[in-house]
Design an enzyme around this catalytic site. Structure first.
Site, PDB file in Angstrom:
ATOM      1  CE  LYS A   8       0.805   1.202   4.221  1.00 12.51           C
ATOM      2  NZ  LYS A   8       1.757   2.671   4.646  1.00 12.51           N
ATOM      3  CG  ASP A 132       0.025   0.009   8.372  1.00  8.04           C
ATOM      4  OD1 ASP A 132      -0.648   1.037   8.663  1.00  8.04           O
ATOM      5  OD2 ASP A 132       1.161   0.367   7.977  1.00  8.04           O
TER       6      ASP A 132
END
Length: 287
Positions: A8, A132
């Protein structure tokens, strides 16, 4: 079963302040790019085994894949899994590679090993593994708040060529937080509004592409700033360090400029290019 575990980037990252529990509140947009690790799973009678293509990676509880599997199999001692991790996403780069790997394990093992676990329980396990990790439990982009675990998913069709470059620099997230220079984000434009505005108005990128870690990290590691400057010099509409670094991404309107910029970086850099409108879709490669 073999699956892809995608990296990401942070399309904007604001650190809002330190909490009483020692963590920081943040506001960011998580968005996947076309750089991935591959995880292969094989059912075994018992135990957890992890092998990788990298000698420098731990294969015990020091690896988030193993910790994720341990959390799920604690109540199922008769079930086991052999995992093979082919690692491409660099560590210490702000790309969430380890978190993505852990979430892949959490997504696959309940179905593969017939484990009874609710979606809420999975999210609790994910949040305990890392800030995350919860994002990677679902597809799509997401606006994140809290430690990163408060998520609102949405579909976003990115119109840009996204050039991602990771210089040969490792940045510790703990160091980045310890050296953070907090900004006053009062009155700052909404990140999701800026993101959608930027699809048709490049000037809106100025409101979006701000990372509160960038100033102190680049001061300590000027090579990261060199990458960012190179992207802007080659015509990027905007460029930003992702997460706590060291990766930098540039948004380009055309393939030629993006590839010309990519060619400027030597073999010591990891370089990845994501095409416009990229959406990873289903993570399973084969089963």
């Amino acid at each position: 079963m073999r699956i892809r575990s995608y990296a990401k980037i942070n399309l904007g990252l604001r650190i809002l302040g330190k909490r009483s529990d020692g963590f920081h509140d943040l506001h960011t947009i998580f968005h996947r790019v076309d750089l991935f690790d591959t995880l292969t799973f094989e059912v075994v009678d018992g135990g957890i085994l992890l092998e990788t293509n990298r000698d420098d990676l731990p294969t015990d509880s020091g690896n988030l894949c193993v910790r994720a599997a341990e959390a799920l199999l604690r109540r199922y001692p008769d079930r086991g899994v052999h995992m093979y991790l082919e690692k491409r996403i660099p560590a210490g780069a702000g790309l969430g590679g380890g978190s993505s790997n852990a979430a892949a394990v959490l997504r696959v093992l309940p179905g593969l090993l017939d484990l009874r676990i609710s979606e809420d329980q999975l999210r609790e396990v994910a949040a305990a593994l890392g800030s995350d990790v919860p994002f990677f439990l679902q597809d799509g982009s997401a606006e994140a708040r809290g430690r990163g675990e408060l998520l609102e998913y949405f579909a976003f069709d990115a119109p840009w060529w996204i050039l991602l470059v990771v210089p040969p620099i490792h940045v510790s997230t703990a160091w980045a937080y310890a050296n953070l220079e907090l900004r006053d984000n009062t009155g700052a434009p909404d990140l999701r509004d800026a993101l959608f505005a930027a699809r048709s108005d490049a000037s809106a990128l100025a409101d979006l592409l701000q990372n509160d870690f960038e100033r102190s990290v680049i001061r300590a590691h000027p090579g990261i700033g060199t990458v960012r400057t190179a992207m802007l010099d080659h015509g990027a509409l905007g460029a930003l360090m992702s997460g706590s670094g060291s990766s930098v991404f540039g948004l380009f309107s055309d393939e030629e400029s993006a590839r010309a910029c990519a060619a400027e970086f030597d073999a010591s850099h990891v370089v990845s290019l994501t095409e416009p409108h990229f959406s990873p879709g289903h993570i399973v490669v084969d089963s």
